[in-house]
Motif scaffolding. Structure first.
Motif, PDB file in Angstrom:
ATOM      1  N   ILE A  53      -8.710  -9.034 -12.773  1.00  0.00           N
ATOM      2  CA  ILE A  53      -9.016  -7.706 -12.210  1.00  0.00           C
ATOM      3  C   ILE A  53      -7.728  -6.968 -11.874  1.00  0.00           C
ATOM      4  CG2 ILE A  53      -9.893  -6.577 -10.122  1.00  0.00           C
ATOM      5  CD1 ILE A  53     -12.185  -8.699 -10.245  1.00  0.00           C
ATOM      6  N   PHE A  54      -6.828  -7.628 -11.181  1.00  0.00           N
ATOM      7  CA  PHE A  54      -5.566  -6.986 -10.807  1.00  0.00           C
ATOM      8  C   PHE A  54      -4.707  -6.716 -12.042  1.00  0.00           C
ATOM      9  CE2 PHE A  54      -6.784  -8.206  -6.554  1.00  0.00           C
ATOM     10  CZ  PHE A  54      -6.242  -7.202  -5.777  1.00  0.00           C
ATOM     11  N   GLU A  55      -4.707  -7.630 -12.983  1.00  0.00           N
ATOM     12  CA  GLU A  55      -3.933  -7.440 -14.213  1.00  0.00           C
ATOM     13  C   GLU A  55      -4.458  -6.236 -15.006  1.00  0.00           C
ATOM     14  OE1 GLU A  55      -2.936  -9.795 -18.370  1.00  0.00           O
ATOM     15  OE2 GLU A  55      -3.507 -10.959 -16.608  1.00  0.00           O
ATOM     16  N   GLU A  56      -5.765  -6.149 -15.142  1.00  0.00           N
ATOM     17  CA  GLU A  56      -6.353  -5.018 -15.873  1.00  0.00           C
ATOM     18  C   GLU A  56      -6.050  -3.695 -15.179  1.00  0.00           C
ATOM     19  OE1 GLU A  56     -10.730  -3.177 -16.934  1.00  0.00           O
ATOM     20  OE2 GLU A  56     -10.595  -5.322 -16.535  1.00  0.00           O
ATOM     21  N   ASP A  77      -3.176   1.288 -15.125  1.00  0.00           N
ATOM     22  CA  ASP A  77      -2.740   2.196 -14.073  1.00  0.00           C
ATOM     23  C   ASP A  77      -3.943   2.806 -13.348  1.00  0.00           C
ATOM     24  OD1 ASP A  77      -0.800   3.384 -12.507  1.00  0.00           O
ATOM     25  OD2 ASP A  77      -0.654   5.171 -13.791  1.00  0.00           O
ATOM     26  N   SER A  78      -4.889   1.930 -13.018  1.00  0.00           N
ATOM     27  CA  SER A  78      -6.131   2.362 -12.365  1.00  0.00           C
ATOM     28  C   SER A  78      -6.048   2.224 -10.852  1.00  0.00           C
ATOM     29  CB  SER A  78      -7.305   1.498 -12.844  1.00  0.00           C
ATOM     30  OG  SER A  78      -7.509   1.626 -14.218  1.00  0.00           O
ATOM     31  N   VAL A  79      -6.836   3.048 -10.172  1.00  0.00           N
ATOM     32  CA  VAL A  79      -7.070   2.864  -8.747  1.00  0.00           C
ATOM     33  C   VAL A  79      -8.147   1.788  -8.652  1.00  0.00           C
ATOM     34  CG1 VAL A  79      -7.953   3.922  -6.639  1.00  0.00           C
ATOM     35  CG2 VAL A  79      -6.418   5.222  -8.132  1.00  0.00           C
ATOM     36  N   LEU A  80      -7.838   0.737  -7.951  1.00  0.00           N
ATOM     37  CA  LEU A  80      -8.724  -0.416  -7.849  1.00  0.00           C
ATOM     38  C   LEU A  80      -9.596  -0.256  -6.610  1.00  0.00           C
ATOM     39  CD1 LEU A  80      -9.359  -3.137  -9.152  1.00  0.00           C
ATOM     40  CD2 LEU A  80      -7.400  -4.090  -7.954  1.00  0.00           C
ATOM     41  N   VAL A  81     -10.917  -0.314  -6.788  1.00  0.00           N
ATOM     42  CA  VAL A  81     -11.846  -0.096  -5.686  1.00  0.00           C
ATOM     43  C   VAL A  81     -12.762  -1.312  -5.534  1.00  0.00           C
ATOM     44  CG1 VAL A  81     -13.695   1.364  -4.769  1.00  0.00           C
ATOM     45  CG2 VAL A  81     -11.838   2.392  -6.092  1.00  0.00           C
ATOM     46  N   PHE A  82     -12.724  -1.910  -4.356  1.00  0.00           N
ATOM     47  CA  PHE A  82     -13.610  -3.012  -4.008  1.00  0.00           C
ATOM     48  C   PHE A  82     -14.676  -2.453  -3.072  1.00  0.00           C
ATOM     49  CE2 PHE A  82      -9.687  -5.135  -5.148  1.00  0.00           C
ATOM     50  CZ  PHE A  82     -10.112  -6.253  -5.856  1.00  0.00           C
ATOM     51  N   ASP A  83     -15.873  -2.243  -3.594  1.00  0.00           N
ATOM     52  CA  ASP A  83     -16.970  -1.730  -2.771  1.00  0.00           C
ATOM     53  C   ASP A  83     -17.694  -2.909  -2.135  1.00  0.00           C
ATOM     54  OD1 ASP A  83     -18.568   0.155  -1.597  1.00  0.00           O
ATOM     55  OD2 ASP A  83     -19.846   0.455  -3.348  1.00  0.00           O
ATOM     56  N   GLU A  84     -18.159  -2.726  -0.894  1.00  0.00           N
ATOM     57  CA  GLU A  84     -18.772  -3.827  -0.148  1.00  0.00           C
ATOM     58  C   GLU A  84     -17.815  -5.025  -0.147  1.00  0.00           C
ATOM     59  OE1 GLU A  84     -21.464  -3.128   1.531  1.00  0.00           O
ATOM     60  OE2 GLU A  84     -21.922  -1.267   0.487  1.00  0.00           O
ATOM     61  N   GLY A  99      -6.327 -16.308  -0.170  1.00  0.00           N
ATOM     62  CA  GLY A  99      -4.871 -16.356  -0.352  1.00  0.00           C
ATOM     63  C   GLY A  99      -4.437 -15.635  -1.618  1.00  0.00           C
ATOM     64  N   LEU A 100      -5.197 -15.786  -2.685  1.00  0.00           N
ATOM     65  CA  LEU A 100      -4.895 -15.117  -3.950  1.00  0.00           C
ATOM     66  C   LEU A 100      -5.039 -13.600  -3.811  1.00  0.00           C
ATOM     67  CD1 LEU A 100      -4.098 -15.573  -6.892  1.00  0.00           C
ATOM     68  CD2 LEU A 100      -6.535 -15.853  -7.426  1.00  0.00           C
ATOM     69  N   LEU A 101      -6.079 -13.160  -3.119  1.00  0.00           N
ATOM     70  CA  LEU A 101      -6.255 -11.724  -2.879  1.00  0.00           C
ATOM     71  C   LEU A 101      -5.109 -11.167  -2.036  1.00  0.00           C
ATOM     72  CD1 LEU A 101     -10.099 -11.666  -2.246  1.00  0.00           C
ATOM     73  CD2 LEU A 101      -8.913 -10.373  -4.031  1.00  0.00           C
ATOM     74  N   LEU A 102      -4.702 -11.914  -1.020  1.00  0.00           N
ATOM     75  CA  LEU A 102      -3.567 -11.477  -0.196  1.00  0.00           C
ATOM     76  C   LEU A 102      -2.309 -11.345  -1.042  1.00  0.00           C
ATOM     77  CD1 LEU A 102      -4.280 -13.683   2.936  1.00  0.00           C
ATOM     78  CD2 LEU A 102      -4.274 -11.170   2.888  1.00  0.00           C
ATOM     79  N   TYR A 103      -2.075 -12.309  -1.906  1.00  0.00           N
ATOM     80  CA  TYR A 103      -0.915 -12.277  -2.798  1.00  0.00           C
ATOM     81  C   TYR A 103      -0.962 -11.023  -3.681  1.00  0.00           C
ATOM     82  CZ  TYR A 103       1.907 -13.174  -6.923  1.00  0.00           C
ATOM     83  OH  TYR A 103       2.803 -13.030  -7.959  1.00  0.00           O
ATOM     84  N   HIS A 104      -2.109 -10.768  -4.296  1.00  0.00           N
ATOM     85  CA  HIS A 104      -2.202  -9.617  -5.202  1.00  0.00           C
ATOM     86  C   HIS A 104      -2.072  -8.290  -4.457  1.00  0.00           C
ATOM     87  CE1 HIS A 104      -2.820 -11.403  -9.101  1.00  0.00           C
ATOM     88  NE2 HIS A 104      -3.748 -12.214  -8.620  1.00  0.00           N
ATOM     89  N   LEU A 105      -2.652  -8.200  -3.274  1.00  0.00           N
ATOM     90  CA  LEU A 105      -2.507  -6.963  -2.497  1.00  0.00           C
ATOM     91  C   LEU A 105      -1.047  -6.705  -2.151  1.00  0.00           C
ATOM     92  CD1 LEU A 105      -5.519  -7.024  -0.013  1.00  0.00           C
ATOM     93  CD2 LEU A 105      -5.170  -5.479  -1.939  1.00  0.00           C
ATOM     94  N   GLU A 106      -0.332  -7.764  -1.851  1.00  0.00           N
ATOM     95  CA  GLU A 106       1.082  -7.654  -1.501  1.00  0.00           C
ATOM     96  C   GLU A 106       1.927  -7.212  -2.691  1.00  0.00           C
ATOM     97  OE1 GLU A 106       3.788  -7.787   1.503  1.00  0.00           O
ATOM     98  OE2 GLU A 106       1.808  -8.660   1.802  1.00  0.00           O
ATOM     99  N   GLY A 116      -0.082  -0.550  -7.606  1.00  0.00           N
ATOM    100  CA  GLY A 116      -0.949   0.625  -7.595  1.00  0.00           C
ATOM    101  C   GLY A 116      -1.654   0.804  -6.267  1.00  0.00           C
ATOM    102  N   ILE A 117      -2.759   1.523  -6.348  1.00  0.00           N
ATOM    103  CA  ILE A 117      -3.559   1.837  -5.162  1.00  0.00           C
ATOM    104  C   ILE A 117      -4.807   0.970  -5.175  1.00  0.00           C
ATOM    105  CG2 ILE A 117      -4.921   3.632  -4.018  1.00  0.00           C
ATOM    106  CD1 ILE A 117      -2.933   5.672  -5.222  1.00  0.00           C
ATOM    107  N   VAL A 118      -5.080   0.343  -4.028  1.00  0.00           N
ATOM    108  CA  VAL A 118      -6.288  -0.453  -3.858  1.00  0.00           C
ATOM    109  C   VAL A 118      -7.068   0.153  -2.694  1.00  0.00           C
ATOM    110  CG1 VAL A 118      -7.254  -2.732  -3.371  1.00  0.00           C
ATOM    111  CG2 VAL A 118      -5.101  -2.533  -4.633  1.00  0.00           C
ATOM    112  N   VAL A 119      -8.357   0.377  -2.917  1.00  0.00           N
ATOM    113  CA  VAL A 119      -9.238   0.920  -1.886  1.00  0.00           C
ATOM    114  C   VAL A 119     -10.322  -0.120  -1.610  1.00  0.00           C
ATOM    115  CG1 VAL A 119     -10.855   2.766  -1.294  1.00  0.00           C
ATOM    116  CG2 VAL A 119      -8.804   3.288  -2.650  1.00  0.00           C
ATOM    117  N   LEU A 120     -10.482  -0.463  -0.348  1.00  0.00           N
ATOM    118  CA  LEU A 120     -11.538  -1.372   0.065  1.00  0.00           C
ATOM    119  C   LEU A 120     -12.558  -0.579   0.871  1.00  0.00           C
ATOM    120  CD1 LEU A 120      -9.100  -3.272  -0.542  1.00  0.00           C
ATOM    121  CD2 LEU A 120     -10.045  -4.782   1.184  1.00  0.00           C
ATOM    122  N   CYS A 121     -13.822  -0.726   0.533  1.00  0.00           N
ATOM    123  CA  CYS A 121     -14.893  -0.019   1.228  1.00  0.00           C
ATOM    124  C   CYS A 121     -15.839  -1.021   1.859  1.00  0.00           C
ATOM    125  CB  CYS A 121     -15.687   0.853   0.251  1.00  0.00           C
ATOM    126  SG  CYS A 121     -14.701   2.005  -0.695  1.00  0.00           S
TER     127      CYS A 121
END
Length: 166
Positions: free
Chosen positions: A35-38, A43-50, A71-78, A82-87
Motif C-alpha cells: 500500500i505504501f509502495e503503491e 504520488d498519491s494521498v494515502l487515506v485510511f478510512d475507519e 510497528g510496520l505502520l509506524l515505520y511507514h508513517l515515519e 507523501g501525505i497520509v490521512v487517517l479518518c
C-alpha cells in the motif's frame, strides 16, 4: 482528503482495513508494504478510512502479529514522503504512538443548524426539482447530523427519485 489531493494535483489511494488484514501470518505486513509502495510510486494521498481497525492500540487482546503490524505502520508513517490521512470517529482506540507522527489533528464537530441548512442547500443542485414538502430549514433544525450524513441523505434521495422516474 479529496480536497487536499485535488488542490495538489494528486490522486487519492483509499485503504480499506478489511482488505489489508489477513488471517495468514505475514500477509498483512506484505499488504501494508505494498500500500505504501503503491502510494509512493503513484504520488498519491494515502487515506485510511475507519483507521482504528489498523492503527488500534497495542496490548490487551492484541496478538504478537498485530503488534508487528503496528510497528510496520509506524515505520511507514515515519518514512513515507507523501501525505497520509487517517479518518476515524473512534480516536481513543488509536495507539498513542501514532499521534507523535501526526503533523495535524482535525476534529470535525457536528455543524450547527445554520450551517446544516447551508450544507443541505449546497449539496442539492439548483436545477434539481424538490417536492413542495421538502423543508431544508426543518431538516437542519431537527436532525443534528454531520455533513457526510447530509451528503449521504441527498445522494440516497436522488437515487430513489431517479429510480422512481423510470
Amino acid at each position: 482528503a479529496e480536497a487536499v489531493a485535488f488542490s495538489l494535483g494528486k490522486t487519492v489511494k483509499l485503504v480499506n482495513a478489511a482488505e489489508v488484514l489477513s488471517k495468514w501470518v505475514g500477509e498483512s505486513g506484505k499488504n501494508i508494504d505494498s500500500i505504501f509502495e503503491e502510494a509512493q510510486n503513484n504520488d498519491s494521498v494515502l487515506v485510511f478510512d475507519e483507521c482504528e481497525g489498523l492503527f488500534g492500540s497495542r496490548g490487551g487482546e492484541s496478538s504478537k502479529h498485530d503488534n508487528v503490524n503496528i510497528g510496520l505502520l509506524l515505520y511507514h508513517l515515519e518514512n513515507f514522503q507523501g501525505i497520509v490521512v487517517l479518518c476515524t470517529n473512534c480516536k481513543d482506540q488509536i495507539d498513542d504512538a501514532f499521534f507523535r507522527r501526526f503533523s495535524f489533528q482535525l476534529e470535525f464537530k457536528i455543524p450547527d443548524a445554520a450551517l446544516r441548512k447551508t450544507l443541505w442547500r449546497k449539496m442539492i443542485p439548483e436545477s434539481c426539482p424538490l417536492a413542495k414538502d421538502v423543508d431544508l430549514e426543518y431538516l437542519a433544525r431537527m436532525y443534528e447530523i454531520p455533513g457526510a450524513q447530509i451528503k449521504t441523505a441527498v445522494l440516497h434521495a436522488a437515487t430513489r427519485a431517479a429510480l422512481r422516474a423510470r
